[in-house]
Design an enzyme around this catalytic site. Sequence first.
Site, PDB file in Angstrom:
ATOM      1  N   HIS A 183       0.867  -1.135   0.038  1.00 45.12           N
ATOM      2  CA  HIS A 183      -0.019  -0.128   0.012  1.00 45.12           C
ATOM      3  C   HIS A 183       0.780   1.264   0.000  1.00 45.12           C
ATOM      4  CE1 HIS A 183      -3.623   2.449   1.798  1.00 45.12           C
ATOM      5  NE2 HIS A 183      -2.450   3.209   2.109  1.00 45.12           N
ATOM      6  N   ASP A 309     -10.055  -4.536  -4.072  1.00 50.42           N
ATOM      7  CA  ASP A 309     -10.125  -3.854  -2.912  1.00 50.42           C
ATOM      8  C   ASP A 309     -11.394  -3.691  -2.189  1.00 50.42           C
ATOM      9  OD1 ASP A 309      -8.995  -2.333  -0.749  1.00 50.42           O
ATOM     10  OD2 ASP A 309      -8.446  -0.410  -1.773  1.00 50.42           O
TER      11      ASP A 309
HETATM   12 ZN   LIG Z   1      -4.488  -0.192   0.580  1.00 55.15          ZN
END
Ligand SMILES: [Zn+2]
Length: 456
Positions: A183, A309
Amino acid sequence: MKRLFIIGGLMIDPASGVMAPRDLRVDGGTIGAIAPAGTLNPAADAEVVAAQGCWVVPGLVDAHTHLRDPGFPHKETIASGLRAAAAGGFVAVAAMANTEPVNDCPEVTKYMLARAAEVKAAALIPVGAVTRGLKGQQAADYDALAAAGVRMFSDDGMPVDSADILTDALRAAKRLGLAVSLHEEDRVLAGGGAVNAGAVAQTLGVPGVPPAAESDRVRRDLELAMKAGAPMHIAHLSVRESIELVRAARRRGAAVTCEAAPHHFSLDASAVLEFGTDAKMNPPLRERADVEALRLALSDGTIDLIATDHAPHDPPSKGAAELAGCFAAERRRWPLGSAAARAFAAAANGVVGLQTALGLAMDLVHCGLIAPARLVELMAVNPARLLKIDGGRLSEGMRADITIIDPNLQWQVDPAKSMSLSRNTPFAGRMLKGRAVATIVGGELVYRLQSNEHPK
Ligand SMILES: [Zn+2]
Protein backbone atom coordinates in the site's frame (compact mmCIF):
# COMPACT_ATOMS: atom_id res chain seq x y z
CA MET A 1 -20.83 -35.30 -6.02
CA LYS A 2 -22.90 -35.32 -9.23
CA ARG A 3 -21.13 -35.07 -12.53
CA LEU A 4 -21.34 -31.54 -13.88
CA PHE A 5 -21.46 -30.59 -17.54
CA ILE A 6 -20.88 -27.12 -18.96
CA ILE A 7 -22.30 -27.23 -22.43
CA GLY A 8 -21.92 -24.99 -25.48
CA GLY A 9 -19.97 -22.06 -24.04
CA LEU A 10 -17.08 -20.16 -25.57
CA MET A 11 -14.03 -21.32 -23.63
CA ILE A 12 -11.43 -18.60 -23.21
CA ASP A 13 -8.17 -19.92 -21.81
CA PRO A 14 -5.18 -17.66 -22.46
CA ALA A 15 -2.74 -20.24 -21.02
CA SER A 16 -3.49 -22.72 -23.81
CA GLY A 17 -4.43 -20.08 -26.36
CA VAL A 18 -7.90 -21.55 -26.76
CA MET A 19 -10.85 -19.33 -27.59
CA ALA A 20 -13.40 -21.70 -29.09
CA PRO A 21 -16.73 -23.39 -28.32
CA ARG A 22 -16.11 -26.24 -25.87
CA ASP A 23 -18.04 -28.62 -23.65
CA LEU A 24 -16.53 -29.37 -20.25
CA ARG A 25 -17.16 -32.27 -17.93
CA VAL A 26 -16.34 -31.95 -14.26
CA ASP A 27 -15.71 -35.19 -12.38
CA GLY A 28 -15.58 -34.64 -8.64
CA GLY A 29 -13.23 -31.80 -7.99
CA THR A 30 -11.39 -31.79 -11.27
CA ILE A 31 -11.93 -31.10 -14.96
CA GLY A 32 -12.51 -34.54 -16.48
CA ALA A 33 -12.86 -33.63 -20.13
CA ILE A 34 -12.73 -30.68 -22.49
CA ALA A 35 -14.10 -31.35 -25.98
CA PRO A 36 -15.45 -29.48 -28.99
CA ALA A 37 -18.95 -28.13 -28.33
CA GLY A 38 -21.71 -30.61 -29.09
CA THR A 39 -19.59 -33.69 -28.46
CA LEU A 40 -20.11 -34.36 -24.73
CA ASN A 41 -23.47 -35.90 -23.84
CA PRO A 42 -24.56 -35.37 -20.24
CA ALA A 43 -25.93 -38.40 -18.43
CA ALA A 44 -29.56 -38.13 -17.31
CA ASP A 45 -28.66 -37.60 -13.66
CA ALA A 46 -25.88 -35.10 -14.34
CA GLU A 47 -26.05 -31.44 -13.45
CA VAL A 48 -25.93 -29.30 -16.61
CA VAL A 49 -25.02 -25.67 -17.05
CA ALA A 50 -26.15 -24.50 -20.49
CA ALA A 51 -23.51 -21.94 -21.43
CA GLN A 52 -24.60 -20.95 -24.93
CA GLY A 53 -23.78 -17.29 -25.46
CA CYS A 54 -21.51 -17.33 -22.41
CA TRP A 55 -17.79 -17.37 -21.78
CA VAL A 56 -16.29 -20.27 -19.85
CA VAL A 57 -13.09 -19.04 -18.24
CA PRO A 58 -10.60 -20.01 -15.53
CA GLY A 59 -12.09 -18.98 -12.19
CA LEU A 60 -11.62 -15.31 -11.35
CA VAL A 61 -9.29 -14.55 -8.44
CA ASP A 62 -9.26 -11.36 -6.38
CA ALA A 63 -5.84 -10.54 -4.98
CA HIS A 64 -7.18 -7.79 -2.69
CA THR A 65 -10.25 -8.28 -0.50
CA HIS A 66 -11.01 -7.02 2.98
CA LEU A 67 -13.19 -9.37 4.95
CA ARG A 68 -13.98 -7.96 8.41
CA ASP A 69 -13.77 -11.23 10.26
CA PRO A 70 -12.39 -11.53 12.89
CA GLY A 71 -13.30 -8.20 14.40
CA PHE A 72 -16.14 -6.46 12.59
CA PRO A 73 -18.77 -9.09 11.71
CA HIS A 74 -21.48 -6.42 11.34
CA LYS A 75 -19.57 -5.15 8.28
CA GLU A 76 -18.71 -8.52 6.75
CA THR A 77 -18.18 -12.05 7.89
CA ILE A 78 -16.00 -14.58 6.16
CA ALA A 79 -19.18 -16.36 5.04
CA SER A 80 -20.94 -13.26 3.65
CA GLY A 81 -17.79 -12.03 1.95
CA LEU A 82 -17.06 -15.35 0.29
CA ARG A 83 -20.68 -15.60 -0.92
CA ALA A 84 -20.48 -12.09 -2.37
CA ALA A 85 -17.23 -13.13 -4.05
CA ALA A 86 -18.83 -16.21 -5.62
CA ALA A 87 -21.74 -14.08 -6.85
CA GLY A 88 -19.22 -11.76 -8.46
CA GLY A 89 -17.62 -14.68 -10.30
CA PHE A 90 -14.62 -15.13 -8.00
CA VAL A 91 -13.45 -18.62 -7.08
CA ALA A 92 -10.88 -17.30 -4.61
CA VAL A 93 -10.13 -14.06 -2.79
CA ALA A 94 -7.02 -12.94 -0.95
CA ALA A 95 -8.18 -11.76 2.47
CA MET A 96 -6.09 -8.85 3.71
CA ALA A 97 -4.57 -8.88 7.19
CA ASN A 98 -6.20 -5.78 8.71
CA THR A 99 -8.71 -7.69 10.79
CA GLU A 100 -9.01 -7.46 14.58
CA PRO A 101 -6.89 -9.16 15.72
CA VAL A 102 -4.56 -8.62 12.79
CA ASN A 103 -3.58 -11.71 10.79
CA ASP A 104 0.00 -11.58 12.01
CA CYS A 105 0.13 -15.01 13.66
CA PRO A 106 -0.84 -18.57 12.68
CA GLU A 107 -3.83 -18.63 15.09
CA VAL A 108 -5.63 -15.93 13.11
CA THR A 109 -4.71 -17.53 9.78
CA LYS A 110 -6.09 -20.85 10.99
CA TYR A 111 -9.29 -19.21 12.25
CA MET A 112 -9.88 -17.63 8.84
CA LEU A 113 -9.27 -20.88 6.96
CA ALA A 114 -11.53 -22.81 9.34
CA ARG A 115 -14.42 -20.33 8.89
CA ALA A 116 -13.92 -20.39 5.12
CA ALA A 117 -14.06 -24.19 5.06
CA GLU A 118 -17.58 -24.05 6.54
CA VAL A 119 -19.08 -22.17 3.61
CA LYS A 120 -19.73 -23.33 0.05
CA ALA A 121 -18.52 -20.27 -1.78
CA ALA A 122 -15.25 -18.76 -2.99
CA ALA A 123 -12.04 -19.99 -1.37
CA LEU A 124 -10.16 -17.77 1.07
CA ILE A 125 -6.47 -17.14 0.46
CA PRO A 126 -4.98 -15.65 3.64
CA VAL A 127 -2.68 -12.64 3.45
CA GLY A 128 -0.33 -12.28 6.41
CA ALA A 129 0.82 -8.99 7.90
CA VAL A 130 4.29 -7.61 7.15
CA THR A 131 4.54 -6.10 10.63
CA ARG A 132 2.97 -7.09 13.93
CA GLY A 133 -0.36 -5.40 14.44
CA LEU A 134 0.30 -3.48 11.19
CA LYS A 135 2.20 -1.07 13.42
CA GLY A 136 5.30 -0.91 11.24
CA GLN A 137 7.67 -1.59 14.16
CA GLN A 138 8.37 -5.32 14.33
CA ALA A 139 8.43 -7.92 11.57
CA ALA A 140 5.81 -10.66 11.68
CA ASP A 141 6.98 -14.29 11.74
CA TYR A 142 6.87 -14.91 7.99
CA ASP A 143 7.87 -18.57 8.17
CA ALA A 144 5.17 -19.37 10.71
CA LEU A 145 2.53 -17.51 8.69
CA ALA A 146 3.53 -19.26 5.47
CA ALA A 147 3.41 -22.62 7.23
CA ALA A 148 -0.14 -21.81 8.41
CA GLY A 149 -1.30 -21.13 4.86
CA VAL A 150 -0.59 -17.48 4.12
CA ARG A 151 0.01 -16.91 0.38
CA MET A 152 1.08 -13.26 0.37
CA PHE A 153 2.22 -10.60 2.81
CA SER A 154 0.78 -7.11 3.15
CA ASP A 155 0.14 -4.38 5.71
CA ASP A 156 -2.51 -3.04 3.34
CA GLY A 157 -4.40 -0.11 4.75
CA MET A 158 -1.04 1.03 6.06
CA PRO A 159 2.24 1.70 4.28
CA VAL A 160 5.44 0.08 5.55
CA ASP A 161 7.44 3.19 6.42
CA SER A 162 10.64 1.50 7.60
CA ALA A 163 12.97 0.81 4.68
CA ASP A 164 14.85 -1.77 6.76
CA ILE A 165 11.77 -3.74 7.73
CA LEU A 166 10.49 -3.66 4.17
CA THR A 167 13.82 -4.80 2.74
CA ASP A 168 13.91 -7.73 5.16
CA ALA A 169 10.30 -8.60 4.34
CA LEU A 170 10.95 -8.56 0.59
CA ARG A 171 13.93 -10.87 1.06
CA ALA A 172 12.04 -13.23 3.36
CA ALA A 173 9.09 -13.38 0.99
CA LYS A 174 11.40 -14.15 -1.91
CA ARG A 175 12.94 -17.01 0.07
CA LEU A 176 9.43 -18.34 0.77
CA GLY A 177 8.38 -17.90 -2.85
CA LEU A 178 5.60 -15.47 -1.89
CA ALA A 179 4.81 -11.89 -2.87
CA VAL A 180 4.63 -8.72 -0.80
CA SER A 181 1.75 -6.38 -1.71
CA LEU A 182 2.45 -2.75 -0.90
CA HIS A 183 0.00 0.00 0.00
CA GLU A 184 2.00 2.95 -1.32
CA GLU A 185 1.44 6.06 0.72
CA ASP A 186 3.69 8.70 2.18
CA ARG A 187 1.58 9.75 5.12
CA VAL A 188 3.45 13.03 5.57
CA LEU A 189 2.61 14.06 2.02
CA ALA A 190 -0.93 12.68 2.31
CA GLY A 191 -1.33 14.98 5.29
CA GLY A 192 -4.60 13.49 6.46
CA GLY A 193 -6.27 14.34 3.16
CA ALA A 194 -9.72 12.92 2.48
CA VAL A 195 -10.09 13.25 -1.32
CA ASN A 196 -7.75 13.89 -4.23
CA ALA A 197 -6.04 17.28 -4.08
CA GLY A 198 -7.81 19.42 -6.65
CA ALA A 199 -11.12 20.93 -7.61
CA VAL A 200 -13.30 18.53 -5.61
CA ALA A 201 -11.28 19.07 -2.42
CA GLN A 202 -11.69 22.83 -2.91
CA THR A 203 -15.41 22.61 -3.64
CA LEU A 204 -16.04 20.54 -0.52
CA GLY A 205 -13.54 22.37 1.65
CA VAL A 206 -11.79 19.18 2.76
CA PRO A 207 -8.04 18.51 2.71
CA GLY A 208 -6.63 16.86 -0.43
CA VAL A 209 -4.14 14.03 -1.04
CA PRO A 210 -1.58 14.97 -3.71
CA PRO A 211 -0.55 12.36 -6.33
CA ALA A 212 3.00 12.46 -4.95
CA ALA A 213 1.79 10.85 -1.71
CA GLU A 214 1.53 7.69 -3.79
CA SER A 215 4.18 8.13 -6.47
CA ASP A 216 6.98 9.21 -4.12
CA ARG A 217 6.53 6.03 -2.11
CA VAL A 218 6.32 3.93 -5.27
CA ARG A 219 9.65 5.43 -6.34
CA ARG A 220 11.29 4.63 -3.00
CA ASP A 221 9.99 1.07 -2.89
CA LEU A 222 11.01 0.29 -6.47
CA GLU A 223 14.56 1.28 -5.53
CA LEU A 224 14.42 -0.80 -2.35
CA ALA A 225 13.18 -3.88 -4.16
CA MET A 226 15.82 -3.58 -6.87
CA LYS A 227 18.57 -3.24 -4.26
CA ALA A 228 17.16 -6.23 -2.37
CA GLY A 229 16.99 -8.23 -5.60
CA ALA A 230 13.41 -9.18 -4.72
CA PRO A 231 10.07 -8.87 -6.49
CA MET A 232 7.35 -6.53 -5.23
CA HIS A 233 3.68 -6.01 -5.95
CA ILE A 234 1.99 -2.61 -5.84
CA ALA A 235 -1.61 -2.53 -4.65
CA HIS A 236 -4.25 -0.20 -6.10
CA LEU A 237 -2.25 2.13 -8.35
CA SER A 238 -4.18 5.36 -8.77
CA VAL A 239 -2.05 8.06 -10.44
CA ARG A 240 -0.36 8.34 -13.81
CA GLU A 241 3.02 9.20 -12.25
CA SER A 242 3.09 5.77 -10.56
CA ILE A 243 2.39 4.03 -13.86
CA GLU A 244 5.34 5.84 -15.46
CA LEU A 245 7.59 4.79 -12.57
CA VAL A 246 6.59 1.15 -13.03
CA ARG A 247 7.36 1.33 -16.74
CA ALA A 248 10.75 2.92 -16.09
CA ALA A 249 11.66 0.41 -13.36
CA ARG A 250 10.76 -2.52 -15.61
CA ARG A 251 13.05 -1.15 -18.29
CA ARG A 252 15.81 -1.37 -15.67
CA GLY A 253 14.90 -4.95 -14.88
CA ALA A 254 12.76 -4.57 -11.76
CA ALA A 255 10.52 -7.54 -10.94
CA VAL A 256 7.45 -5.46 -10.19
CA THR A 257 3.79 -6.31 -10.64
CA CYS A 258 0.88 -4.02 -9.96
CA GLU A 259 -2.88 -3.86 -9.79
CA ALA A 260 -5.69 -1.37 -10.38
CA ALA A 261 -9.11 -1.35 -8.73
CA PRO A 262 -12.32 -0.96 -10.75
CA HIS A 263 -13.31 2.25 -8.95
CA HIS A 264 -10.02 3.89 -9.92
CA PHE A 265 -10.36 3.06 -13.61
CA SER A 266 -14.11 3.77 -13.74
CA LEU A 267 -14.63 6.97 -11.72
CA ASP A 268 -12.86 10.27 -11.19
CA ALA A 269 -12.95 12.45 -8.09
CA SER A 270 -16.20 14.12 -9.14
CA ALA A 271 -18.05 10.97 -8.03
CA VAL A 272 -17.48 12.16 -4.45
CA LEU A 273 -19.83 15.09 -5.08
CA GLU A 274 -22.61 12.66 -5.92
CA PHE A 275 -21.93 9.75 -3.58
CA GLY A 276 -20.20 11.41 -0.63
CA THR A 277 -18.26 9.03 1.59
CA ASP A 278 -19.44 6.03 -0.46
CA ALA A 279 -16.89 7.33 -2.96
CA LYS A 280 -14.19 7.92 -0.32
CA MET A 281 -11.30 5.51 -0.37
CA ASN A 282 -7.53 5.44 0.04
CA PRO A 283 -5.94 6.13 -2.39
CA PRO A 284 -8.74 8.49 -3.41
CA LEU A 285 -10.49 8.75 -6.76
CA ARG A 286 -8.25 10.87 -8.99
CA GLU A 287 -8.47 13.07 -12.08
CA ARG A 288 -9.95 12.06 -15.43
CA ALA A 289 -6.40 11.93 -16.91
CA ASP A 290 -5.42 9.36 -14.25
CA VAL A 291 -8.47 7.25 -15.09
CA GLU A 292 -7.52 7.28 -18.76
CA ALA A 293 -3.88 6.43 -17.94
CA LEU A 294 -5.00 3.44 -15.84
CA ARG A 295 -7.27 2.15 -18.60
CA LEU A 296 -4.45 2.41 -21.12
CA ALA A 297 -2.02 0.69 -18.73
CA LEU A 298 -4.49 -2.17 -18.25
CA SER A 299 -4.60 -2.66 -22.00
CA ASP A 300 -0.87 -2.32 -22.76
CA GLY A 301 0.26 -4.73 -20.04
CA THR A 302 1.79 -2.23 -17.61
CA ILE A 303 -0.86 -3.10 -15.03
CA ASP A 304 -0.92 -6.84 -14.43
CA LEU A 305 -4.21 -7.39 -12.72
CA ILE A 306 -7.54 -6.03 -11.59
CA ALA A 307 -8.21 -6.31 -7.85
CA THR A 308 -11.36 -5.18 -6.08
CA ASP A 309 -10.02 -3.72 -2.80
CA HIS A 310 -13.48 -4.74 -1.52
CA ALA A 311 -13.75 -2.77 1.73
CA PRO A 312 -17.12 -3.13 3.44
CA HIS A 313 -18.23 -0.50 5.97
CA ASP A 314 -21.45 0.21 7.85
CA PRO A 315 -23.23 3.61 7.63
CA PRO A 316 -21.94 4.91 11.01
CA SER A 317 -18.32 4.27 9.92
CA LYS A 318 -19.06 6.33 6.82
CA GLY A 319 -20.43 9.28 8.84
CA ALA A 320 -23.90 8.73 7.38
CA ALA A 321 -25.81 10.59 10.10
CA GLU A 322 -23.44 13.57 10.32
CA LEU A 323 -23.37 13.94 6.53
CA ALA A 324 -27.07 13.30 5.83
CA GLY A 325 -28.27 15.75 3.18
CA CYS A 326 -24.80 17.03 2.34
CA PHE A 327 -24.58 15.16 -0.94
CA ALA A 328 -28.19 14.71 -1.96
CA ALA A 329 -28.61 16.47 -5.29
CA GLU A 330 -31.43 18.72 -4.13
CA ARG A 331 -29.69 19.91 -0.96
CA ARG A 332 -26.10 20.59 -1.87
CA ARG A 333 -24.29 22.44 0.86
CA TRP A 334 -20.73 23.10 -0.25
CA PRO A 335 -18.25 23.83 1.00
CA LEU A 336 -19.11 21.57 3.90
CA GLY A 337 -19.47 23.22 7.29
CA SER A 338 -16.70 22.51 9.76
CA ALA A 339 -18.56 19.70 11.56
CA ALA A 340 -19.46 17.99 8.27
CA ALA A 341 -15.93 18.44 6.92
CA ARG A 342 -14.57 16.81 10.07
CA ALA A 343 -17.05 13.94 9.73
CA PHE A 344 -16.05 13.49 6.10
CA ALA A 345 -12.35 13.40 6.92
CA ALA A 346 -12.96 10.96 9.78
CA ALA A 347 -15.16 8.59 7.73
CA ALA A 348 -13.75 5.15 6.96
CA ASN A 349 -12.11 4.60 3.59
CA GLY A 350 -13.24 2.02 1.07
CA VAL A 351 -16.01 0.69 -1.11
CA VAL A 352 -17.51 -2.74 -1.64
CA GLY A 353 -16.52 -4.23 -4.96
CA LEU A 354 -16.79 -8.01 -5.24
CA GLN A 355 -20.07 -7.99 -7.16
CA THR A 356 -19.37 -5.01 -9.43
CA ALA A 357 -15.74 -5.67 -10.41
CA LEU A 358 -16.45 -7.95 -13.36
CA GLY A 359 -19.18 -5.72 -14.81
CA LEU A 360 -16.92 -2.67 -14.57
CA ALA A 361 -13.97 -4.57 -16.08
CA MET A 362 -16.22 -5.78 -18.91
CA ASP A 363 -16.61 -2.14 -19.92
CA LEU A 364 -12.95 -2.28 -21.02
CA VAL A 365 -13.92 -5.11 -23.38
CA HIS A 366 -17.13 -3.51 -24.62
CA CYS A 367 -15.41 -0.22 -25.42
CA GLY A 368 -12.78 -2.10 -27.44
CA LEU A 369 -9.83 -1.35 -25.16
CA ILE A 370 -9.00 -4.98 -24.31
CA ALA A 371 -9.77 -8.39 -25.80
CA PRO A 372 -11.72 -11.00 -23.83
CA ALA A 373 -8.53 -13.04 -23.30
CA ARG A 374 -6.85 -10.00 -21.75
CA LEU A 375 -9.73 -9.67 -19.30
CA VAL A 376 -9.12 -13.28 -18.27
CA GLU A 377 -5.43 -12.55 -17.79
CA LEU A 378 -6.23 -9.51 -15.64
CA MET A 379 -8.82 -11.24 -13.45
CA ALA A 380 -7.77 -14.90 -13.36
CA VAL A 381 -4.35 -15.77 -14.78
CA ASN A 382 -2.24 -13.02 -13.25
CA PRO A 383 -3.87 -12.87 -9.79
CA ALA A 384 -3.47 -16.66 -9.45
CA ARG A 385 0.18 -16.31 -10.41
CA LEU A 386 0.71 -13.51 -7.88
CA LEU A 387 -0.80 -15.59 -5.08
CA LYS A 388 1.08 -18.72 -6.19
CA ILE A 389 -2.11 -20.73 -6.29
CA ASP A 390 -3.12 -23.45 -8.69
CA GLY A 391 -5.45 -21.80 -11.15
CA GLY A 392 -5.69 -19.38 -14.01
CA ARG A 393 -6.10 -22.06 -16.66
CA LEU A 394 -8.48 -24.74 -17.86
CA SER A 395 -7.10 -28.16 -18.66
CA GLU A 396 -8.04 -31.77 -18.09
CA GLY A 397 -6.96 -33.04 -14.68
CA MET A 398 -6.87 -29.58 -13.14
CA ARG A 399 -8.91 -28.51 -10.13
CA ALA A 400 -12.28 -27.35 -11.48
CA ASP A 401 -12.32 -23.63 -10.64
CA ILE A 402 -14.43 -22.13 -13.41
CA THR A 403 -16.38 -18.93 -13.98
CA ILE A 404 -19.17 -18.66 -16.54
CA ILE A 405 -19.81 -15.13 -17.76
CA ASP A 406 -22.67 -13.76 -19.83
CA PRO A 407 -20.79 -10.93 -21.56
CA ASN A 408 -23.94 -9.22 -22.81
CA LEU A 409 -26.20 -9.45 -19.79
CA GLN A 410 -27.27 -5.93 -18.82
CA TRP A 411 -28.07 -5.32 -15.20
CA GLN A 412 -28.38 -2.49 -12.75
CA VAL A 413 -26.35 -2.26 -9.56
CA ASP A 414 -28.75 -2.41 -6.63
CA PRO A 415 -26.94 -2.24 -3.27
CA ALA A 416 -30.04 -3.66 -1.55
CA LYS A 417 -29.45 -6.94 -3.40
CA SER A 418 -25.79 -7.10 -2.43
CA MET A 419 -24.65 -10.34 -0.83
CA SER A 420 -22.10 -8.42 1.16
CA LEU A 421 -23.34 -7.21 4.54
CA SER A 422 -22.32 -3.69 3.53
CA ARG A 423 -23.72 -1.30 0.94
CA ASN A 424 -21.05 1.35 0.53
CA THR A 425 -20.77 1.66 -3.24
CA PRO A 426 -20.50 4.62 -5.61
CA PHE A 427 -22.02 2.47 -8.37
CA ALA A 428 -25.58 2.34 -7.06
CA GLY A 429 -27.98 2.59 -9.98
CA ARG A 430 -25.31 2.13 -12.63
CA MET A 431 -26.11 -0.07 -15.62
CA LEU A 432 -23.45 -2.69 -16.29
CA LYS A 433 -23.07 -5.11 -19.17
CA GLY A 434 -21.58 -8.49 -18.33
CA ARG A 435 -22.02 -10.64 -15.27
CA ALA A 436 -21.04 -14.00 -13.82
CA VAL A 437 -23.91 -16.45 -14.21
CA ALA A 438 -22.23 -19.42 -12.53
CA THR A 439 -19.20 -19.98 -10.34
CA ILE A 440 -17.66 -23.41 -9.82
CA VAL A 441 -15.17 -23.93 -7.00
CA GLY A 442 -13.36 -27.25 -6.71
CA GLY A 443 -16.02 -28.84 -8.93
CA GLU A 444 -18.95 -27.50 -6.92
CA LEU A 445 -21.47 -25.09 -8.33
CA VAL A 446 -21.33 -22.51 -5.54
CA TYR A 447 -23.21 -19.75 -7.35
CA ARG A 448 -25.79 -19.68 -10.11
CA LEU A 449 -27.61 -16.53 -11.19
CA GLN A 450 -31.35 -16.89 -10.78
CA SER A 451 -33.37 -15.49 -13.68
CA ASN A 452 -35.35 -13.18 -11.37
CA GLU A 453 -32.13 -11.48 -10.25
CA HIS A 454 -31.65 -9.64 -13.51
CA PRO A 455 -34.86 -8.14 -14.94
CA LYS A 456 -33.77 -6.73 -18.28
ZN1 LIG B 1 -4.62 -0.16 0.51
